[in-house]
Design a protein around this motif. Structure first.
Motif, mmCIF file in Angstrom:
data_model
loop_
_atom_site.group_PDB
_atom_site.id
_atom_site.type_symbol
_atom_site.label_atom_id
_atom_site.label_comp_id
_atom_site.label_asym_id
_atom_site.label_seq_id
_atom_site.Cartn_x
_atom_site.Cartn_y
_atom_site.Cartn_z
ATOM 1 N N ALA A 1 1.778 -30.508 -21.420
ATOM 2 C CA ALA A 1 3.024 -31.142 -20.972
ATOM 3 C C ALA A 1 4.214 -30.339 -21.471
ATOM 4 O O ALA A 1 4.307 -30.025 -22.654
ATOM 5 C CB ALA A 1 3.095 -32.579 -21.481
ATOM 6 N N GLY A 2 5.106 -29.987 -20.561
ATOM 7 C CA GLY A 2 6.291 -29.225 -20.946
ATOM 8 C C GLY A 2 6.024 -27.737 -21.137
ATOM 9 O O GLY A 2 6.926 -26.974 -21.447
ATOM 10 N N ASN B 1 0.729 -37.990 -27.722
ATOM 11 C CA ASN B 1 0.907 -38.031 -26.271
ATOM 12 C C ASN B 1 -0.336 -38.611 -25.593
ATOM 13 O O ASN B 1 -0.377 -38.755 -24.386
ATOM 14 C CB ASN B 1 1.143 -36.618 -25.724
ATOM 15 C CG ASN B 1 2.563 -36.144 -25.991
ATOM 16 O OD1 ASN B 1 3.440 -36.945 -26.268
ATOM 17 N ND2 ASN B 1 2.764 -34.844 -25.890
ATOM 18 N N LYS C 1 2.759 -41.524 -32.364
ATOM 19 C CA LYS C 1 3.500 -40.357 -31.860
ATOM 20 C C LYS C 1 2.661 -39.448 -30.980
ATOM 21 O O LYS C 1 3.134 -38.399 -30.549
ATOM 22 C CB LYS C 1 4.048 -39.552 -33.036
ATOM 23 C CG LYS C 1 5.147 -40.288 -33.758
ATOM 24 C CD LYS C 1 5.715 -39.440 -34.864
ATOM 25 C CE LYS C 1 6.776 -40.211 -35.628
ATOM 26 N NZ LYS C 1 6.942 -39.672 -36.980
ATOM 27 N N ASN D 1 0.352 -28.071 -26.497
ATOM 28 C CA ASN D 1 1.178 -28.792 -27.464
ATOM 29 C C ASN D 1 0.447 -28.953 -28.783
ATOM 30 O O ASN D 1 -0.756 -29.169 -28.804
ATOM 31 C CB ASN D 1 1.500 -30.189 -26.934
ATOM 32 C CG ASN D 1 2.538 -30.126 -25.856
ATOM 33 O OD1 ASN D 1 3.529 -29.407 -25.980
ATOM 34 N ND2 ASN D 1 2.302 -30.839 -24.773
ATOM 35 N N PRO D 2 1.198 -28.874 -29.867
ATOM 36 C CA PRO D 2 0.552 -29.133 -31.151
ATOM 37 C C PRO D 2 0.209 -30.611 -31.208
ATOM 38 O O PRO D 2 0.962 -31.437 -30.721
ATOM 39 C CB PRO D 2 1.645 -28.809 -32.163
ATOM 40 C CG PRO D 2 2.923 -28.990 -31.430
ATOM 41 C CD PRO D 2 2.638 -28.670 -29.997
ATOM 42 N N ASP D 3 -0.927 -30.908 -31.744
ATOM 43 C CA ASP D 3 -1.220 -32.317 -31.963
ATOM 44 C C ASP D 3 -1.231 -32.512 -33.464
ATOM 45 O O ASP D 3 -1.023 -31.583 -34.233
ATOM 46 C CB ASP D 3 -2.559 -32.698 -31.333
ATOM 47 C CG ASP D 3 -2.650 -34.196 -31.123
ATOM 48 O OD1 ASP D 3 -1.716 -34.744 -30.526
ATOM 49 O OD2 ASP D 3 -3.625 -34.810 -31.564
#
Ligand SMILES: *[C@@H]1O[C@H](CO)[C@@H](O)[C@H](O)[C@H]1NC(C)=O
Length: 463
Positions: free
Chosen positions: A186-187, A47, A45, A246-248
């Protein structure tokens, strides 16, 4: 199992070794150790592109790979995940089986699908060296960086509300470092890259030096020019003022807290070690200068290179039997346009390497009028107004920069070739190296691998 370097043992046979087995990598290893139960979360899952080694601790080829694999993990820190699954551990056997592992070690590169969905998984069958592994993984890093050109600038800027950042650079290619930053955001923040030759774009932001990173926080907020080190962590921190990365997935070793942490741990970014804590990424940078829109603050991105004015100094710095690599720019008239261009390029490079705290060989400007310079040039048969050479007196070689273009990019690739020990070395003619008489030869013997190693390690984290 045709590869001679496989431990040719079918996974099914492993049930002969019952129970969990101790992994091959220690807790401190830069390799991310993944178990079956967190494989999806950490790898599938993510990125980020990952390389995963499926191994068994007793396998000799796996042990042989370990140093190179750990070295690759260090080089790829922040850029991609370098992971390992112990297939000797009972709990992991179904995973190893479902991944089609038939021998050890098996290396697979997992590349996320842009926009979601199942990642693609490919076997890595290249050489088992750190640099081959790093190169293969870097090639598979997804690119979310938008190319910004004069003709597409308006479109890029059209959504004024959303935050954006643009890296202005002389390079045509996008670095793994910038790609990794675009993955983090991203995003959240659109990351763009504009080349120096996109005149309108460069002018719009008043950029005068390359590379320069400009953040457009969105809305009415003025543009901010980054003036920190060209490294991932401080850049991510800087960009975080416009939006959280983003959270990883949680950091390794934190198995119990997975679920509760997952939602809240915004800053445990990314492929490997997390550095920024939640607190620090929320704290605005106090020292950041906020530029006004009309006149963005352009930071100094060149480091003037020192001049060698005397013959003695030239010998002392670069021509004794113990001298390491020196890059010398011999100029007949330092105010001439060509000289300026060459010196500017070297200054920018010097700055860049200083920024990344990289131990690069020194650059010097040497006036051709200097008596030592004149005789050296004569011996090397060089007659141009501007001549750039690299000399390593200790090892007895020299290299000539023989391109007609003294631009940053071209000189940089020449320097990079030297760093990587590629390209043509010529033997230094006799009589150039000064023999230091008075010093006893107590200096440690030259280790030919040291220089190459550090150069190689440094090669993958450039912006
Ligand atoms: C992956 O990227 C998407 C945007 O493309 C983002 O919404 C998501 O939070 C990211 N996931 C992780 C785990 O970083």
């Amino acid at each position: 199992m045709h590869q001679p370097t496989f431990c040719a043992v079918a996974v099914a046979l492993l049930s002969a070794f019952p129970g969990a087995s101790a992994g091959m990598y220690t807790k401190k290893s830069p390799v991310l150790q993944v178990e079956s139960k967190d494989y999806d979360q950490l790898i599938t899952k993510s990125n980020y592109t990952s390389i995963v080694e499926f191994y068994a601790p007793w396998c000799g080829h796996c042990q042989n790979l370990k140093p190179a694999y750990e070295k690759a993990a260090k080089s790829l820190d922040g850029l991609a995940k370098v992971a390992a699954v112990n297939c000797d551990d009972e709990a992991n056997k179904p995973l190893c089986g479902s991944m089609g592992v038939q021998g050890f070690p098996t290396l697979k590169i997992v590349r996320p699908k842009k926009g979601g969905g199942k990642p693609t998984v490919q076997d890595y069958q290249g050489q088992r060296t750190a640099s081959a592994i790093v190169d293969a993984v870097v090639q598979q890093i997804n690119n979310y960086v938008v190319k910004v050109e004069d003709k597409s600038l308006d479109k890029f800027l059209s959504d004024q509300e959303s935050p954006k950042a643009i890296l202005f650079t002389e390079k045509g290619t996008t670095s793994a470092l910038l790609k990794s930053i675009a993955i983090d955001f991203a995003g959240v923040i659109t990351i763009g890259q504009a080349r120096n030759k996109e005149a309108k774009t460069v002018e719009t932001f008043g950029v005068e030096e390359f590379p320069t990173l400009v953040l457009l926080p969105g809305g009415d907020a003025p543009a901010v020019v980054y003036d920190g080190e060209l490294k991932k962590d401080p850049i991510v921190k800087f960009l975080s003022q416009a939006g959280e990365p983003n959270p990883d997935v949680p950091p390794k070793g934190d198995k119990k807290g997975d679920k509760s942490k997952k939602a809240s741990d915004k800053a445990s970014s990314k492929p490997t070690k997390s550095t920024s804590s939640e607190a620090s990424s929320n704290t605005p940078e106090p020292e950041k200068e906020t530029a006004t829109q009309e006149a963005p603050v352009i930071v100094e991105t060149a480091l003037p290179i020192p001049t060698i004015n005397t013959h003695e100094k030239l010998i002392k710095e670069c021509l004794t039997e113990k001298s390491h690599t020196c890059v010398l720019a011999f100029v007949s008239d330092s105010t001439a346009e060509k000289s300026q261009r060459a010196l500017d390029s070297l200054s920018q490079l010097a700055f860049k390497h200083a920024q990344s705290k990289r131990n690069l060989f020194p650059f010097y400007e040497v006036p051709q009028s200097n008596e030592g310079a004149a005789s050296l040039l004569k011996t090397l048969d060089l007659v141009g107004d501007v001549e750039i050479v690299a000399i390593n007196a200790r090892r007895g070689w020299w290299r000539h920069y023989d391109a007609a273009d003294f631009g940053h990019e071209s000189i940089e690739s020449w320097i990079d070739a030297i760093r990587m020990s590629e390209g043509i070395k010529k033997k230094l003619p006799d009589g150039i190296i000064a023999i230091a008489v008075e010093e006893p030869t107590s200096a440690p013997a030259a280790d030919p691998t040291t220089e190459a190693k550090t150069e190689d390690e440094a090669a993958h984290d450039e912006l």
